[in-house]
Enzyme design. Structure first.
Site, PDB file in Angstrom:
ATOM      1  N   LYS A  33       0.839  -1.206   0.000  1.00  0.00           N
ATOM      2  CA  LYS A  33       0.000   0.000   0.000  1.00  0.00           C
ATOM      3  C   LYS A  33       0.872   1.252   0.000  1.00  0.00           C
ATOM      4  O   LYS A  33       2.083   1.166   0.248  1.00  0.00           O
ATOM      5  CB  LYS A  33      -0.926  -0.023   1.221  1.00  0.00           C
ATOM      6  CG  LYS A  33      -0.185   0.016   2.555  1.00  0.00           C
ATOM      7  CD  LYS A  33      -1.133  -0.240   3.731  1.00  0.00           C
ATOM      8  CE  LYS A  33      -0.381  -0.220   5.046  1.00  0.00           C
ATOM      9  NZ  LYS A  33      -1.235  -0.640   6.176  1.00  0.00           N
ATOM     10  N   TYR A 242      16.610  30.341   7.949  1.00  0.00           N
ATOM     11  CA  TYR A 242      15.409  31.044   8.419  1.00  0.00           C
ATOM     12  C   TYR A 242      15.439  31.217   9.928  1.00  0.00           C
ATOM     13  O   TYR A 242      15.797  30.286  10.669  1.00  0.00           O
ATOM     14  CB  TYR A 242      14.153  30.239   8.054  1.00  0.00           C
ATOM     15  CG  TYR A 242      13.740  30.378   6.606  1.00  0.00           C
ATOM     16  CD1 TYR A 242      13.424  31.623   6.070  1.00  0.00           C
ATOM     17  CD2 TYR A 242      13.639  29.260   5.794  1.00  0.00           C
ATOM     18  CE1 TYR A 242      13.033  31.735   4.735  1.00  0.00           C
ATOM     19  CE2 TYR A 242      13.245  29.365   4.472  1.00  0.00           C
ATOM     20  CZ  TYR A 242      12.939  30.616   3.942  1.00  0.00           C
ATOM     21  OH  TYR A 242      12.552  30.720   2.642  1.00  0.00           O
TER      22      TYR A 242
HETATM   23  C1  LIG Z   1      -0.515  -1.625   6.897  1.00  0.00           C
HETATM   24  C2  LIG Z   1      -1.152  -2.910   7.240  1.00  0.00           C
HETATM   25  C3  LIG Z   1      -0.392  -4.093   7.313  1.00  0.00           C
HETATM   26  C4  LIG Z   1       1.123  -4.079   7.268  1.00  0.00           C
HETATM   27  O1  LIG Z   1       1.573  -3.598   8.512  1.00  0.00           O
HETATM   28  P1  LIG Z   1       3.101  -3.476   8.892  1.00  0.00           P
HETATM   29  O2  LIG Z   1       3.090  -3.025  10.307  1.00  0.00           O
HETATM   30  O3  LIG Z   1       3.665  -2.433   7.977  1.00  0.00           O
HETATM   31  O4  LIG Z   1       3.754  -4.793   8.696  1.00  0.00           O
HETATM   32  C5  LIG Z   1      -1.074  -5.292   7.473  1.00  0.00           C
HETATM   33  N1  LIG Z   1      -2.415  -5.326   7.617  1.00  0.00           N
HETATM   34  C6  LIG Z   1      -3.173  -4.214   7.598  1.00  0.00           C
HETATM   35  C7  LIG Z   1      -4.634  -4.320   7.767  1.00  0.00           C
HETATM   36  C8  LIG Z   1      -2.567  -2.960   7.420  1.00  0.00           C
HETATM   37  O5  LIG Z   1      -3.322  -1.859   7.425  1.00  0.00           O
END
Ligand SMILES: *Cc1c(COP(=O)(O)O)cnc(C)c1O
Length: 345
Positions: A33, A242
């Protein structure tokens, strides 16, 4: 070249996937994702597909296209947010598997795409996505008749092995799913590391693939080198950047490098972080600005063309700690201006 170079080691991602896979006796998926945690979901998914991964996860159906074209048709792409209004064509055309989160989504899916694969997401206490106990009790027989491809839930505190929430959610997941004849998945990276009780039929690591905590044995995946645009000499007492937050206590040499908060280098790193000149630490001084950082290179004999912010000496979690955030946020913030270079043998 005036933008930073982001070097992404696909071999390290594959090695991390294999190392996590070796910790379980069950299938290991891959979460890609947010464009593969900012590193390129197409490159990551293709490398892991070649290594043997056949179950990929994205957050939204829109993310599925890039992954599907990278891996071809014989692997599953699951969508955590399920079947939302307007997703039907994407789900059908890209052959995505929505994780249905509610009775509403179930109804939409069965009506719009009867016979199309789906999974079920259950809420075991995190209260974010998925059907709760009462909803699931009401619809489980209807759902199971349609043959879900996967039933899953997600742990809220798996990065803290001693947290009582882990055992609580494990128990809840078992009570909601024991006896059903469907593959089950509970664990992301953190849960996978909690041991076999948490593995069920499939694990779903994300951050561990990309070299982040809590997978402490992970290979480092990312190196970020930033080009030096200009070097100048300061007299004692001169100020930098800055709001003049840094003042030279001695005659100083300052290198200005190309990258800033617009590239995901959070402004909270101002005056705090070190970069590396061929392995030698040099301090960032003054504020992080949108496109530029200023570095005290007084102690170097010569200033190289590039300074390294992220790499073997300083990983994504080190930087996240300094910035006051987590590796996930640091990675997914890395900007679009870097030139991305993929390393694979
Ligand atoms: C993002 C996510 C994962 C992966 O999680 P990690 O902590 O990055 O390994 C797995 N399952 C769901 C439902 C997620 O939202």
């Amino acid at each position: 070249m005036s933008t930073g170079k982001l070097r992404i080691d696909l071999d390290a991602i594959v090695a991390n996937w294999r190392a996590l896979d070796a910790k379980t006796a069950v299938e290991t998926g891959a979460v890609v994702k947010a464009d593969g945690y900012g590193l390129g979901s197409d490159y990551v998914a293709r490398a892991l597909y070649r290594a043997g991964a056949r179950k990929f996860f994205v957050a939204a159906a829109e993310e599925g296209g890039k992954v599907r074209s990278a891996i071809g048709s014989d692997a599953d792409v699951f969508v955590f947010s399920g079947h939302m209004a307007g997703d039907t064509d994407m789900i059908a055309d890209l052959h995505l598997t929505p994780m249905l989160n509610s009775l509403d989504q179930m109804t939409r899916h069965f009506e719009a795409l009867p016979g199309h694969p789906f999974g079920i997401q259950l809420d075991t206490g995190m209260n974010r996505l998925g059907m709760e106990w009462s909803e699931w009790s009401a619809v489980s027989s209807l759902a199971l008749e349609q043959g879900p491809a996967l039933v899953m839930s997600h742990l809220a505190c798996a990065d803290e092995p001693d947290h009582p929430m882990n055992a609580y959610q494990l128990d809840m997941f078992k009570r909601m799913t024991d006896g059903i004849n469907v593959p089950r998945s509970l664990s992301a990276t953190g849960g996978l590391l909690l041991g076999p009780d948490y593995h069920f039929d499939l694990t779903r690591p994300g951050i561990g693939l990309y070299g982040g905590r809590p997978f402490d044995a992970a290979h480092k995946v990312v190196q970020l080198d930033l080009p030096v645009v200009q070097v100048r000499e300061l007299e004692e007492g001169e100020v930098v950047g800055y709001s003049n937050t840094w003042q030279a206590k001695r005659p100083s040499r300052i290198a200005t490098v190309s990258a800033g908060y617009a590239d995901g280098l959070l402004r909270s790193l101002s005056n705090k972080v070190r970069l590396f000149a061929n392995g030698v630490p040099v301090q960032l001084v003054g504020r992080v600005s949108m496109d530029l950082l200023t570095i005290d290179v007084t102690d170097l004999d010569s200033v190289p063309e590039y300074l390294t912010l992220m790499g073997d000496m300083q990983g994504v979690d080190d930087l996240a700690d300094i910035a006051g955030t987590i590796g996930y946020e640091f990675l997914t913030s890395l900007g679009a201006r870097y030139s991305r270079h993929y390393v694979a043998n």
